[in-house]
Design a protein around this motif. Sequence first.
Motif, short mmCIF file in Angstrom:
data_model
loop_
_atom_site.label_atom_id
_atom_site.label_comp_id
_atom_site.label_asym_id
_atom_site.label_seq_id
_atom_site.Cartn_x
_atom_site.Cartn_y
_atom_site.Cartn_z
N PRO A 122 0.82 -1.21 0.00
CA PRO A 122 0.00 0.00 0.00
C PRO A 122 0.86 1.27 0.00
O PRO A 122 1.83 1.36 0.74
CB PRO A 122 -0.82 -0.11 1.29
N GLU A 123 0.49 2.21 -0.85
CA GLU A 123 1.27 3.45 -0.97
C GLU A 123 0.91 4.47 0.10
O GLU A 123 1.65 5.41 0.34
CB GLU A 123 1.07 4.06 -2.35
N SER B 55 3.64 6.66 6.40
CA SER B 55 2.27 6.55 5.87
C SER B 55 2.12 5.65 4.66
O SER B 55 1.10 5.64 4.01
CB SER B 55 1.66 7.92 5.58
N GLY B 56 3.12 4.87 4.32
CA GLY B 56 3.01 3.94 3.21
C GLY B 56 4.11 2.91 3.27
O GLY B 56 5.04 3.02 4.07
N SER B 57 4.00 1.92 2.43
CA SER B 57 5.01 0.87 2.39
C SER B 57 6.30 1.42 1.77
O SER B 57 6.26 2.07 0.73
CB SER B 57 4.50 -0.30 1.54
N HIS C 41 8.40 -0.40 0.43
CA HIS C 41 8.79 -1.46 -0.51
C HIS C 41 9.27 -0.91 -1.85
O HIS C 41 10.36 -1.24 -2.31
CB HIS C 41 7.61 -2.41 -0.69
N HIS C 42 8.45 -0.09 -2.50
CA HIS C 42 8.80 0.40 -3.84
C HIS C 42 10.08 1.25 -3.80
O HIS C 42 10.96 1.09 -4.66
CB HIS C 42 7.66 1.21 -4.44
N THR C 43 10.21 2.11 -2.83
CA THR C 43 11.39 2.97 -2.72
C THR C 43 12.66 2.14 -2.55
O THR C 43 13.68 2.39 -3.21
CB THR C 43 11.25 3.95 -1.55
N ILE C 44 12.60 1.13 -1.69
CA ILE C 44 13.77 0.28 -1.43
C ILE C 44 14.13 -0.53 -2.67
O ILE C 44 15.29 -0.57 -3.08
CB ILE C 44 13.51 -0.64 -0.22
#
Length: 90
Positions: free
Chosen positions: A12-13, A65-67, A69-72
């Motif tokens: 979730p973003e 406020s979000g995962s 995951h995508h940034t990492i």
Amino acid sequence: MNALLALGMGGPENIEAIEPFLTRLLSDRALINFGIGELPQRILAKIIAKLRSKQTAPMYERMGSGSPHHTIIKRLLDKLPLDVYIGYCY
């Protein structure tokens, strides 16, 4: 051209996206099959997602406020000498 397609489940973003994300994840019978039929599984997925989203929201707030995951994943994949494309299922 060398390229990489990285696929994952996603996350979730933001806080509002937690419940829909969990509903989609838990409704996918190819991933989790509760053995109760498609419609009952969708109903159960919505119930579980509603309960879990309330429990996990404070954790996501502490993470910004979000995962993350995508940034990492993006930060790691950007180090590769390839054109990288990322796709998420949920």
